[in-house]
Design a protein around this motif. Structure first.
Motif, PDB file in Angstrom:
ATOM      1  N   MET A   1       0.812  -1.197   0.000  1.00 26.44           N
ATOM      2  CA  MET A   1       0.000   0.000   0.000  1.00 26.44           C
ATOM      3  C   MET A   1       0.849   1.251   0.000  1.00 26.44           C
ATOM      4  O   MET A   1       0.388   2.326   0.351  1.00 26.44           O
ATOM      5  CB  MET A   1      -0.919   0.010   1.224  1.00 26.44           C
ATOM      6  N   THR A   2       2.109   1.096  -0.370  1.00 31.00           N
ATOM      7  CA  THR A   2       3.045   2.208  -0.210  1.00 31.00           C
ATOM      8  C   THR A   2       4.138   2.133  -1.267  1.00 31.00           C
ATOM      9  O   THR A   2       4.563   1.047  -1.644  1.00 31.00           O
ATOM     10  CB  THR A   2       3.700   2.133   1.184  1.00 31.00           C
ATOM     11  N   TYR A   3       4.621   3.295  -1.706  1.00 27.92           N
ATOM     12  CA  TYR A   3       5.868   3.331  -2.481  1.00 27.92           C
ATOM     13  C   TYR A   3       6.779   4.378  -1.860  1.00 27.92           C
ATOM     14  O   TYR A   3       6.328   5.421  -1.382  1.00 27.92           O
ATOM     15  CB  TYR A   3       5.625   3.577  -3.965  1.00 27.92           C
ATOM     16  N   SER A   4       8.079   4.066  -1.831  1.00 28.04           N
ATOM     17  CA  SER A   4       9.015   4.928  -1.110  1.00 28.04           C
ATOM     18  C   SER A   4      10.390   4.883  -1.748  1.00 28.04           C
ATOM     19  O   SER A   4      10.697   4.018  -2.568  1.00 28.04           O
ATOM     20  CB  SER A   4       9.109   4.497   0.361  1.00 28.04           C
ATOM     21  N   ILE A   5      11.224   5.843  -1.307  1.00 29.00           N
ATOM     22  CA  ILE A   5      12.610   5.929  -1.740  1.00 29.00           C
ATOM     23  C   ILE A   5      13.455   6.316  -0.535  1.00 29.00           C
ATOM     24  O   ILE A   5      13.063   7.163   0.261  1.00 29.00           O
ATOM     25  CB  ILE A   5      12.779   6.956  -2.892  1.00 29.00           C
ATOM     26  N   VAL A   6      14.591   5.656  -0.366  1.00 30.43           N
ATOM     27  CA  VAL A   6      15.587   6.062   0.627  1.00 30.43           C
ATOM     28  C   VAL A   6      16.843   6.472  -0.133  1.00 30.43           C
ATOM     29  O   VAL A   6      17.166   5.886  -1.169  1.00 30.43           O
ATOM     30  CB  VAL A   6      15.908   4.943   1.644  1.00 30.43           C
ATOM     31  N   ALA A   7      17.540   7.498   0.375  1.00 30.54           N
ATOM     32  CA  ALA A   7      18.665   8.019  -0.405  1.00 30.54           C
ATOM     33  C   ALA A   7      19.714   8.670   0.486  1.00 30.54           C
ATOM     34  O   ALA A   7      19.432   9.109   1.607  1.00 30.54           O
ATOM     35  CB  ALA A   7      18.173   9.033  -1.441  1.00 30.54           C
ATOM     36  N   TRP A   8      20.934   8.732  -0.069  1.00 29.70           N
ATOM     37  CA  TRP A   8      22.094   9.368   0.560  1.00 29.70           C
ATOM     38  C   TRP A   8      22.725  10.295  -0.466  1.00 29.70           C
ATOM     39  O   TRP A   8      22.839   9.950  -1.648  1.00 29.70           O
ATOM     40  CB  TRP A   8      23.082   8.282   0.984  1.00 29.70           C
ATOM     41  N   ASP A   9      23.130  11.483  -0.015  1.00 26.03           N
ATOM     42  CA  ASP A   9      23.756  12.464  -0.900  1.00 26.03           C
ATOM     43  C   ASP A   9      25.252  12.483  -0.637  1.00 26.03           C
ATOM     44  O   ASP A   9      25.687  12.875   0.451  1.00 26.03           O
ATOM     45  CB  ASP A   9      23.142  13.834  -0.645  1.00 26.03           C
ATOM     46  N   GLU A  10      26.043  12.098  -1.622  1.00 24.64           N
ATOM     47  CA  GLU A  10      27.485  11.998  -1.425  1.00 24.64           C
ATOM     48  C   GLU A  10      28.152  13.351  -1.206  1.00 24.64           C
ATOM     49  O   GLU A  10      29.235  13.429  -0.618  1.00 24.64           O
ATOM     50  CB  GLU A  10      28.150  11.297  -2.615  1.00 24.64           C
ATOM     51  N   HIS A  11      27.530  14.436  -1.643  1.00 23.90           N
ATOM     52  CA  HIS A  11      28.141  15.763  -1.497  1.00 23.90           C
ATOM     53  C   HIS A  11      27.905  16.372  -0.112  1.00 23.90           C
ATOM     54  O   HIS A  11      28.781  17.049   0.425  1.00 23.90           O
ATOM     55  CB  HIS A  11      27.623  16.701  -2.588  1.00 23.90           C
ATOM     56  N   THR A  12      26.741  16.144   0.451  1.00 28.34           N
ATOM     57  CA  THR A  12      26.398  16.747   1.746  1.00 28.34           C
ATOM     58  C   THR A  12      26.392  15.744   2.893  1.00 28.34           C
ATOM     59  O   THR A  12      26.421  16.151   4.054  1.00 28.34           O
ATOM     60  CB  THR A  12      25.010  17.398   1.678  1.00 28.34           C
ATOM     61  N   GLY A  13      26.310  14.442   2.586  1.00 28.60           N
ATOM     62  CA  GLY A  13      26.156  13.435   3.623  1.00 28.60           C
ATOM     63  C   GLY A  13      24.735  13.307   4.139  1.00 28.60           C
ATOM     64  O   GLY A  13      24.472  12.534   5.052  1.00 28.60           O
ATOM     65  N   MET A  14      23.798  14.058   3.555  1.00 24.70           N
ATOM     66  CA  MET A  14      22.399  13.952   3.966  1.00 24.70           C
ATOM     67  C   MET A  14      21.837  12.570   3.653  1.00 24.70           C
ATOM     68  O   MET A  14      22.242  11.925   2.680  1.00 24.70           O
ATOM     69  CB  MET A  14      21.546  14.991   3.246  1.00 24.70           C
ATOM     70  N   THR A  15      20.904  12.120   4.475  1.00 20.79           N
ATOM     71  CA  THR A  15      20.133  10.921   4.179  1.00 20.79           C
ATOM     72  C   THR A  15      18.660  11.258   4.307  1.00 20.79           C
ATOM     73  O   THR A  15      18.278  12.166   5.050  1.00 20.79           O
ATOM     74  CB  THR A  15      20.467   9.760   5.130  1.00 20.79           C
ATOM     75  N   GLY A  16      17.814  10.538   3.566  1.00 19.94           N
ATOM     76  CA  GLY A  16      16.401  10.874   3.634  1.00 19.94           C
ATOM     77  C   GLY A  16      15.499   9.807   3.060  1.00 19.94           C
ATOM     78  O   GLY A  16      15.952   8.832   2.445  1.00 19.94           O
ATOM     79  N   VAL A  17      14.201  10.026   3.275  1.00 25.86           N
ATOM     80  CA  VAL A  17      13.154   9.112   2.817  1.00 25.86           C
ATOM     81  C   VAL A  17      12.012   9.937   2.244  1.00 25.86           C
ATOM     82  O   VAL A  17      11.620  10.966   2.821  1.00 25.86           O
ATOM     83  CB  VAL A  17      12.603   8.257   3.977  1.00 25.86           C
ATOM     84  N   GLY A  18      11.469   9.478   1.126  1.00 27.05           N
ATOM     85  CA  GLY A  18      10.223  10.002   0.588  1.00 27.05           C
ATOM     86  C   GLY A  18       9.242   8.854   0.467  1.00 27.05           C
ATOM     87  O   GLY A  18       9.621   7.756   0.056  1.00 27.05           O
ATOM     88  N   VAL A  19       7.970   9.096   0.815  1.00 29.15           N
ATOM     89  CA  VAL A  19       7.005   7.996   0.826  1.00 29.15           C
ATOM     90  C   VAL A  19       5.602   8.525   0.559  1.00 29.15           C
ATOM     91  O   VAL A  19       5.263   9.648   0.948  1.00 29.15           O
ATOM     92  CB  VAL A  19       7.056   7.240   2.174  1.00 29.15           C
ATOM     93  N   ALA A  20       4.791   7.719  -0.149  1.00 24.25           N
ATOM     94  CA  ALA A  20       3.396   8.057  -0.417  1.00 24.25           C
ATOM     95  C   ALA A  20       2.569   6.774  -0.396  1.00 24.25           C
ATOM     96  O   ALA A  20       3.083   5.678  -0.668  1.00 24.25           O
ATOM     97  CB  ALA A  20       3.250   8.764  -1.763  1.00 24.25           C
ATOM     98  N   THR A  21       1.264   6.918  -0.098  1.00 20.64           N
ATOM     99  CA  THR A  21       0.433   5.729   0.058  1.00 20.64           C
ATOM    100  C   THR A  21      -1.051   6.059   0.025  1.00 20.64           C
ATOM    101  O   THR A  21      -1.440   7.220   0.189  1.00 20.64           O
ATOM    102  CB  THR A  21       0.744   5.026   1.399  1.00 20.64           C
ATOM    103  N   LYS A  22      -1.881   5.028  -0.149  1.00 22.05           N
ATOM    104  CA  LYS A  22      -3.322   5.111   0.103  1.00 22.05           C
ATOM    105  C   LYS A  22      -3.563   4.568   1.506  1.00 22.05           C
ATOM    106  O   LYS A  22      -4.048   3.461   1.716  1.00 22.05           O
ATOM    107  CB  LYS A  22      -4.116   4.311  -0.942  1.00 22.05           C
ATOM    108  N   HIS A  23      -3.153   5.356   2.472  1.00 19.40           N
ATOM    109  CA  HIS A  23      -3.315   4.983   3.878  1.00 19.40           C
ATOM    110  C   HIS A  23      -3.121   6.243   4.692  1.00 19.40           C
ATOM    111  O   HIS A  23      -2.515   7.213   4.225  1.00 19.40           O
ATOM    112  CB  HIS A  23      -2.305   3.908   4.278  1.00 19.40           C
ATOM    113  N   LEU A  24      -3.596   6.237   5.911  1.00 17.74           N
ATOM    114  CA  LEU A  24      -3.526   7.420   6.765  1.00 17.74           C
ATOM    115  C   LEU A  24      -2.139   7.606   7.366  1.00 17.74           C
ATOM    116  O   LEU A  24      -1.523   6.645   7.833  1.00 17.74           O
ATOM    117  CB  LEU A  24      -4.557   7.286   7.888  1.00 17.74           C
TER     118      LEU A  24
END
Length: 235
Positions: free
Chosen positions: A1-24
């Motif tokens: 019920m979900t699609y997402s992405i996890v990622a790391w930025d080699e220039h800044t060292g940032m890490t993050g997640v984006g996610v969307a779904t048909k759920h609350l």
């Protein structure tokens, strides 16, 4: 019920997640990240403990092995301890950009994942396999243009939606990005909305406005503020 992405930025060292779904309120349970450690997305048969456990184990294994081990080893350890793994979907990225992902055989609907250097995408109840492919291509295109990590994550989510996203519809979405501080660089959630990605895009656009950039510039950082001394305990 979900699609997402996890990622790391080699220039800044940032890490993050984006996610969307048909759920609350997907942002309350799926995305997890820690500065200098990595990011985790736990979905399908969500196990919210995979977030803090995964980040704790990433931090420990990276320290104990001087960074030689990371996402693969932590993913294996989490699944080994979990009797419900066949219904889980899990993806991780560590502080060196190594990714690992799992899609259990019991995940509902069309489900799968794709791992790349620096990021991975995963989803279940997908409209088609093009959802994940479109997310990956959009993320890489935004990366080639040098766009900020949160913008890349947003582009990936919008590309997934353009290819049908969660075939049951849409309801909530979230972006979480960590940089050097213990508090988030980005932590935006749309918990219940007919067009959650459109609403999330509007929130993200506000971050470029002077009132917000000025406010963020006033926040203390670990580089500029000494940590308070321990308070004495009095009986």
């Amino acid at each position: 019920m979900t699609y997402s992405i996890v990622a790391w930025d080699e220039h800044t060292g940032m890490t993050g997640v984006g996610v969307a779904t048909k759920h609350l309120a997907v942002g309350s349970l799926v995305p997890h990240a820690r500065p200098g450690v990595g990011a985790v997305a736990t979905q399908a048969g969500t196990n919210p403990y995979f977030g803090p456990w995964g980040l704790d184990r990433l931090e420990q294994v990276q320290r104990d092995t001087q960074g030689e081990q990371g996402a693969d080893e932590v993913l294996a350890s989490l699944l080994q301890d979990d009797p419900g793994r066949d219904g889980r979907q899990l993806q991780l990225v560590d502080a060196r950009g190594r990714t690992a992902a799992w899609t259990g055989s019991g995940c509902a609907g069309l489900a799968g994942h794709r791992c790349y250097p620096g990021f991975s995408v995963a989803g279940n109840y997908l409209a088609s396999e093009l959802v994940l492919l479109g997310m990956a291509e959009a993320y890489m295109a935004a990366e080639r243009h040098g766009l900020p990590l949160e913008t890349r994550l947003m582009a990936a989510l919008e590309a997934g939606e353009a290819h049908g996203g969660d075939h049951r519809g849409r309801q909530s979405a979230a972006l979480l990005v960590m940089h050097q501080e213990r508090y988030p660089h980005i932590d935006f959630r749309v918990d219940h909305h007919p067009e959650p990605l459109q609403a999330l895009r509007e929130i993200l656009a506000e971050t470029a406005k002077p009132y917000y950039t000025g406010f963020r510039a006033t926040l203390p950082t670990t580089l500029g503020v000494a940590q308070p001394a321990d308070m004495p305990i009095r009986a």
